[in-house]
Write a protein that holds these residues in place. Sequence first.
Motif, PDB file in Angstrom:
ATOM      1  N   LYS A 174      34.263 -53.034 131.168  1.00  0.00           N
ATOM      2  CA  LYS A 174      35.554 -52.593 130.651  1.00  0.00           C
ATOM      3  C   LYS A 174      35.542 -51.067 130.691  1.00  0.00           C
ATOM      4  O   LYS A 174      34.748 -50.432 129.985  1.00  0.00           O
ATOM      5  N   ILE A 175      36.400 -50.493 131.535  1.00  0.00           N
ATOM      6  CA  ILE A 175      36.397 -49.047 131.745  1.00  0.00           C
ATOM      7  C   ILE A 175      37.746 -48.474 131.317  1.00  0.00           C
ATOM      8  O   ILE A 175      38.786 -48.840 131.877  1.00  0.00           O
ATOM      9  N   TYR A 176      37.720 -47.584 130.344  1.00  0.00           N
ATOM     10  CA  TYR A 176      38.953 -46.989 129.850  1.00  0.00           C
ATOM     11  C   TYR A 176      39.393 -45.820 130.730  1.00  0.00           C
ATOM     12  O   TYR A 176      38.569 -45.111 131.308  1.00  0.00           O
ATOM     13  N   SER A 177      40.712 -45.651 130.814  1.00  0.00           N
ATOM     14  CA  SER A 177      41.272 -44.514 131.539  1.00  0.00           C
ATOM     15  C   SER A 177      40.942 -43.224 130.793  1.00  0.00           C
ATOM     16  O   SER A 177      40.501 -43.248 129.643  1.00  0.00           O
ATOM     17  N   GLU A 178      41.161 -42.101 131.454  1.00  0.00           N
ATOM     18  CA  GLU A 178      40.816 -40.821 130.854  1.00  0.00           C
ATOM     19  C   GLU A 178      41.563 -40.578 129.543  1.00  0.00           C
ATOM     20  O   GLU A 178      41.038 -39.972 128.614  1.00  0.00           O
ATOM     21  N   ASP A 179      42.802 -41.059 129.442  1.00  0.00           N
ATOM     22  CA  ASP A 179      43.574 -40.848 128.215  1.00  0.00           C
ATOM     23  C   ASP A 179      43.336 -41.934 127.160  1.00  0.00           C
ATOM     24  O   ASP A 179      43.932 -41.905 126.076  1.00  0.00           O
ATOM     25  N   LYS A 180      42.466 -42.906 127.478  1.00  0.00           N
ATOM     26  CA  LYS A 180      42.080 -43.985 126.560  1.00  0.00           C
ATOM     27  C   LYS A 180      43.238 -44.922 126.192  1.00  0.00           C
ATOM     28  O   LYS A 180      43.120 -45.737 125.280  1.00  0.00           O
ATOM     29  N   LYS A 181      44.345 -44.832 126.906  1.00  0.00           N
ATOM     30  CA  LYS A 181      45.506 -45.656 126.590  1.00  0.00           C
ATOM     31  C   LYS A 181      45.535 -46.958 127.389  1.00  0.00           C
ATOM     32  O   LYS A 181      46.334 -47.842 127.112  1.00  0.00           O
ATOM     33  N   SER A 182      44.704 -47.070 128.380  1.00  0.00           N
ATOM     34  CA  SER A 182      44.636 -48.284 129.191  1.00  0.00           C
ATOM     35  C   SER A 182      43.204 -48.460 129.671  1.00  0.00           C
ATOM     36  O   SER A 182      42.366 -47.570 129.486  1.00  0.00           O
ATOM     37  N   PHE A 183      42.934 -49.601 130.292  1.00  0.00           N
ATOM     38  CA  PHE A 183      41.568 -49.830 130.768  1.00  0.00           C
ATOM     39  C   PHE A 183      41.577 -50.786 131.956  1.00  0.00           C
ATOM     40  O   PHE A 183      42.548 -51.498 132.206  1.00  0.00           O
ATOM     41  N   TYR A 184      40.487 -50.767 132.675  1.00  0.00           N
ATOM     42  CA  TYR A 184      40.238 -51.688 133.769  1.00  0.00           C
ATOM     43  C   TYR A 184      39.156 -52.667 133.308  1.00  0.00           C
ATOM     44  O   TYR A 184      38.192 -52.274 132.657  1.00  0.00           O
ATOM     45  N   ARG A 185      39.330 -53.936 133.648  1.00  0.00           N
ATOM     46  CA  ARG A 185      38.271 -54.912 133.396  1.00  0.00           C
ATOM     47  C   ARG A 185      37.785 -55.400 134.761  1.00  0.00           C
ATOM     48  O   ARG A 185      38.555 -55.954 135.542  1.00  0.00           O
ATOM     49  N   LEU A 186      36.525 -55.177 135.030  1.00  0.00           N
ATOM     50  CA  LEU A 186      35.957 -55.499 136.335  1.00  0.00           C
ATOM     51  C   LEU A 186      34.951 -56.641 136.206  1.00  0.00           C
ATOM     52  O   LEU A 186      34.162 -56.674 135.260  1.00  0.00           O
ATOM     53  N   PHE A 187      34.979 -57.553 137.165  1.00  0.00           N
ATOM     54  CA  PHE A 187      34.040 -58.668 137.204  1.00  0.00           C
ATOM     55  C   PHE A 187      33.247 -58.583 138.506  1.00  0.00           C
ATOM     56  O   PHE A 187      33.820 -58.341 139.570  1.00  0.00           O
ATOM     57  N   TYR A 188      31.948 -58.770 138.414  1.00  0.00           N
ATOM     58  CA  TYR A 188      31.138 -58.708 139.630  1.00  0.00           C
ATOM     59  C   TYR A 188      29.896 -59.579 139.463  1.00  0.00           C
ATOM     60  O   TYR A 188      29.490 -59.911 138.352  1.00  0.00           O
ATOM     61  N   ASP A 189      29.317 -59.951 140.594  1.00  0.00           N
ATOM     62  CA  ASP A 189      28.162 -60.843 140.604  1.00  0.00           C
ATOM     63  C   ASP A 189      26.948 -60.158 141.201  1.00  0.00           C
ATOM     64  O   ASP A 189      27.070 -59.312 142.095  1.00  0.00           O
ATOM     65  N   GLU A 190      25.800 -60.542 140.714  1.00  0.00           N
ATOM     66  CA  GLU A 190      24.565 -60.236 141.417  1.00  0.00           C
ATOM     67  C   GLU A 190      24.324 -61.398 142.390  1.00  0.00           C
ATOM     68  O   GLU A 190      25.160 -62.285 142.529  1.00  0.00           O
ATOM     69  N   ASP A 191      23.203 -61.406 143.072  1.00  0.00           N
ATOM     70  CA  ASP A 191      22.932 -62.476 144.028  1.00  0.00           C
ATOM     71  C   ASP A 191      22.911 -63.838 143.328  1.00  0.00           C
ATOM     72  O   ASP A 191      22.476 -63.961 142.185  1.00  0.00           O
ATOM     73  N   ILE A 192      23.396 -64.839 144.034  1.00  0.00           N
ATOM     74  CA  ILE A 192      23.463 -66.205 143.512  1.00  0.00           C
ATOM     75  C   ILE A 192      22.635 -67.076 144.436  1.00  0.00           C
ATOM     76  O   ILE A 192      22.769 -66.987 145.665  1.00  0.00           O
ATOM     77  N   GLU A 193      21.780 -67.923 143.888  1.00  0.00           N
ATOM     78  CA  GLU A 193      20.902 -68.717 144.732  1.00  0.00           C
ATOM     79  C   GLU A 193      20.922 -70.187 144.353  1.00  0.00           C
ATOM     80  O   GLU A 193      20.693 -70.558 143.184  1.00  0.00           O
TER      81      GLU A 193
END
Length: 253
Positions: free
Chosen positions: A5-24
């Motif tokens: 969860k990464i907030y914008s510089e003004d802290k009024k909004s944010f990005y939520r990012l989903f990512y994976d490591e290797d899957i086996e």
Amino acid sequence: MKMLKIYSEDKKSFYRLFYDEDIECVNPIKYFKDRSITSSYYLIKDQIEHKLQGIPEEVRNKIIAKKANEIWKERFESISNESLDKEFLVLLSAESKKDQLKLLKGKTLATHALAKLLFLANLEFGFSFSRYTSEKLPGNIEKSQLPLLFELSDNEESVSIIGETTLKEGELKNVIIHRKNIVANFLDKGKEWHCFYLTFKALSGKESWNDGEPHYHYLSDKFGLSRKDVIQGIKDGKVPSTPVHIGIKDYRK
């Protein structure tokens, strides 16, 4: 799956990012189901939780979870209804490279058809699913030099940045345009394996095949390569050589 969860510089909004490591060697249906429900849950929560403040948290969470499950059911139905040429299933039991090349000649996949193939390969043939990724940055740039988040504009003229970085805007632009990303999807059963891999360069239309059409590349155990060597090559950013290209229909639509 990991989440940021990464907030914008003004802290009024944010990005939520989903990512994976290797899957086996997992069940592909369970993997995609769990990933879909988890990501949908948090995205829905971000969007509507403020509208449910008068409702007890336990009830609120059940409402959001119910909606996330409904979204997965819709996705699963859409994947199940996707068109898939029968040759892709015949491919899974083909006994030689020659047969595989013949089956895949001129073939294309709709955007979600690979997911359908992964599901059917597990349900009907007993294959497990693995995914490996790699990213190589241009020049001598290290990941530690990058900001938390940066995005290139559609016209590729400016870069939006969140977080600290020692790199200039032009250098960040160069990172986005010239980084090498590979995503490799494996189907495994015993000593048998099939690999459908793509590069971000291919998705963006910057590979020369078929006038820049987005595409997968294909390899298997029948190609005389070891699975271990193929994965190591991917990790090193060295795309394995293959004559097979499978176009992705309507990807940019």
